[in-house]
Design an enzyme around this catalytic site. Structure first.
Site, PDB file in Angstrom:
ATOM      1  N   CYS A  45      -9.117  -6.986  -2.824  1.00 10.28           N
ATOM      2  CA  CYS A  45      -8.229  -6.213  -2.641  1.00 10.28           C
ATOM      3  C   CYS A  45      -9.299  -4.470  -2.949  1.00 10.28           C
ATOM      4  CB  CYS A  45      -7.175  -6.357  -4.292  1.00 10.28           C
ATOM      5  SG  CYS A  45      -6.370  -4.746  -3.870  1.00 10.28           S
ATOM      6  N   CYS A  48      -8.404  -3.002  -6.557  1.00 11.37           N
ATOM      7  CA  CYS A  48      -9.030  -4.098  -8.005  1.00 11.37           C
ATOM      8  C   CYS A  48      -9.910  -3.770  -8.518  1.00 11.37           C
ATOM      9  CB  CYS A  48      -8.336  -5.561  -7.485  1.00 11.37           C
ATOM     10  SG  CYS A  48      -6.622  -6.467  -7.513  1.00 11.37           S
ATOM     11  N   HIS A 108      -3.070  -5.498 -10.091  1.00 13.62           N
ATOM     12  CA  HIS A 108      -2.190  -5.726  -9.071  1.00 13.62           C
ATOM     13  C   HIS A 108      -1.071  -5.690  -8.466  1.00 13.62           C
ATOM     14  CE1 HIS A 108      -3.024  -6.593  -4.554  1.00 13.62           C
ATOM     15  NE2 HIS A 108      -1.945  -7.446  -4.839  1.00 13.62           N
ATOM     16  N   ASN A 148       2.483   6.252  -1.075  1.00  7.02           N
ATOM     17  CA  ASN A 148       3.887   5.573   0.499  1.00  7.02           C
ATOM     18  C   ASN A 148       4.002   4.231  -0.016  1.00  7.02           C
ATOM     19  OD1 ASN A 148       3.036   7.770   2.364  1.00  7.02           O
ATOM     20  ND2 ASN A 148       1.548   6.666   3.261  1.00  7.02           N
ATOM     21  N   SER A 156       0.809  -2.301   3.448  1.00  4.61           N
ATOM     22  CA  SER A 156       0.669  -3.728   2.694  1.00  4.61           C
ATOM     23  C   SER A 156      -0.052  -3.819   2.096  1.00  4.61           C
ATOM     24  CB  SER A 156       0.179  -4.472   3.951  1.00  4.61           C
ATOM     25  OG  SER A 156      -1.111  -4.366   4.472  1.00  4.61           O
ATOM     26  N   HIS A 159      -0.816  -3.257  -4.371  1.00  8.73           N
ATOM     27  CA  HIS A 159      -2.023  -2.127  -5.426  1.00  8.73           C
ATOM     28  C   HIS A 159      -0.910  -1.074  -5.998  1.00  8.73           C
ATOM     29  CE1 HIS A 159      -5.245  -2.681  -7.989  1.00  8.73           C
ATOM     30  NE2 HIS A 159      -4.552  -1.835  -8.469  1.00  8.73           N
ATOM     31  N   HIS A 161      -0.616   2.669  -5.747  1.00  6.19           N
ATOM     32  CA  HIS A 161      -1.593   3.192  -5.827  1.00  6.19           C
ATOM     33  C   HIS A 161      -0.903   4.766  -5.114  1.00  6.19           C
ATOM     34  CE1 HIS A 161      -2.196   1.912  -2.131  1.00  6.19           C
ATOM     35  NE2 HIS A 161      -2.712   2.608  -1.754  1.00  6.19           N
ATOM     36  N   GLN A 163      -2.163   9.020  -2.904  1.00 11.35           N
ATOM     37  CA  GLN A 163      -2.981   9.321  -2.127  1.00 11.35           C
ATOM     38  C   GLN A 163      -3.083  10.693  -2.621  1.00 11.35           C
ATOM     39  OE1 GLN A 163      -4.507   8.288   1.629  1.00 11.35           O
ATOM     40  NE2 GLN A 163      -2.715   6.981   1.985  1.00 11.35           N
TER      41      GLN A 163
HETATM   42 ZN   LIG Z   1      -5.618  -4.557  -6.301  1.00 13.99          ZN
END
Ligand SMILES: [Zn+2]
Ligand SMILES: [Zn+2]
Length: 346
Positions: A45, A48, A108, A148, A156, A159, A161, A163
């Site tokens: 990932c 991560c 994650h 999003n 997809s 994790h 997060h 932007q």
């Molecule tokens: Zn991750």
């Protein structure tokens, strides 16, 4: 490779052409993993802690939130400046600005809905710092922070997060909201968003949650079935203006909304979540009231609201649901996340 901004003369707005991003490896290694069963750490990932990203940069061994410059930015100081001049009425210009990624947690498998209120508060502090820092750059006219979430909106990698696009233009929706707020203030002496809050409270059916200084509601004019606004009660033009107690209350309201979303159908609930903040172009935005908007694409589990003729073709929404009914569902949804709640007996 085309990377520039092009002016849409009919819509009077900029289009970012970022063709260099088409091969971006913007997915993790967990596609196909059933929801809720992701591990806390995934070796490939790119979000991560300690992992290598596509640019060759390595993530820090972070323990809370983590901010880095997007490896495939849509706006950047490195965007080409020597552009081919278009003919006639057409205009273009460099895609100046900055694009960043903010990881919410090193874990994650978590989502915003599974963070503690203190962790959401920490995230809000990061958003405050980013707005101040990016907004003070001379080329940046607006800071668009957004998350999003879910494959339904093209993400997809689970994790957690968001932007940040710090651009050299003001995004169209913000421009429209700023203009409406300015006009309302001039004509009535009142803040438009405060009048919206008054109307929502007067009705009351669509208020999802309220604490001392923050409120969450599904607006009368909602375009999506489960569209929810979260706002401070006092008018602040941007997230950075929230006081510490207001930030805490806002984190509490935000967290409760995403928990209710997940609890609706006992599944991770997809959405697009932008922060609507005043531009940083030096204009007067006294009447602009900071808020977060949730735009969930689902009408029912596995039933997407497709944007089609009216929305894409005409630019106005056709809503197939009554906001009052959808608000009642959200109000009734439990406040304890289903992953932490004992299963109900049938
Ligand atoms: Zn991750
Ligand atoms: Zn808004």
């Amino acid at each position: 490779m085309v990377w520039e901004e092009r002016w849409h003369p009919l819509r009077e707005e900029w289009v970012i052409v970022a063709a260099h991003r088409q091969n971006r490896p913007w997915s993790g290694g967990t596609v196909g993993c059933p929801a809720g069963e992701e591990p806390a750490y995934v070796p490939d990932c790119y979000l991560c802690p300690g992992n290598l990203r596509v640019s060759g940069a390595r993530n820090a061994d972070y323990t809370s939130t983590y901010v880095f410059d997007n490896d495939m930015p849509c706006a950047s100081p490195d965007a080409p400046k020597d552009l081919e001049k278009p003919p006639g009425v057409y205009r273009n210009r460099p895609a100046e600005g900055l694009a960043r990624v903010v990881c919410y947690s090193p874990n994650h498998s978590l989502t915003l809905a599974e963070l503690e209120t203190t962790q959401v508060d920490e995230l809000l502090a990061v958003w405050q710092g980013q707005y101040r820092e990016l907004g003070s750059r001379p080329e940046v006219k607006h800071v668009l922070t957004f998350e999003n979430k879910g494959e339904a909106v093209g993400v997809s990698n689970p994790h957690p997060h968001c932007q940040i696009y710090a651009t050299n233009f003001v995004f169209k929706t913000i421009e429209t909201e700023a203009r409406a707020s300015q006009r309302h203030l001039k004509e009535t002496g009142r803040v438009l968003f405060q009048d919206i809050l008054d109307a929502e409270r007067a009705d009351g059916r669509r208020v999802i949650y309220e604490n001392d200084t923050a409120i969450a509601f599904l607006p009368y004019f909602a375009r999506y079935a489960y569209e929810v606004f979260v706002a401070p009660k006092r008018t602040h033009p941007h997230v950075a203006a929230l006081s510490q107690p207001e930030r805490r209350d806002f984190a509490d309201a935000l967290r409760r909304v995403v928990v209710k979303f997940d609890n609706l159908w006992r599944m991770p609930f997809p959405y697009v979540m932008p922060l609507h903040q005043a531009p940083t172009d030096g204009g007067d935005y006294t009447g602009f009231h900071f808020h977060v908007e949730f735009h969930p694409p689902l009408r029912r589990p596995n039933l997407l609201k497709y944007l089609a003729g009216p929305e894409i073709g005409g630019g106005n929404f056709l809503s197939d649901t009554a906001p009052e009914e959808k608000a009642a569902e959200l109000r009734a949804a439990p406040e304890l996340h289903y992953k932490h709640a004992p299963r109900e007996e049938n």
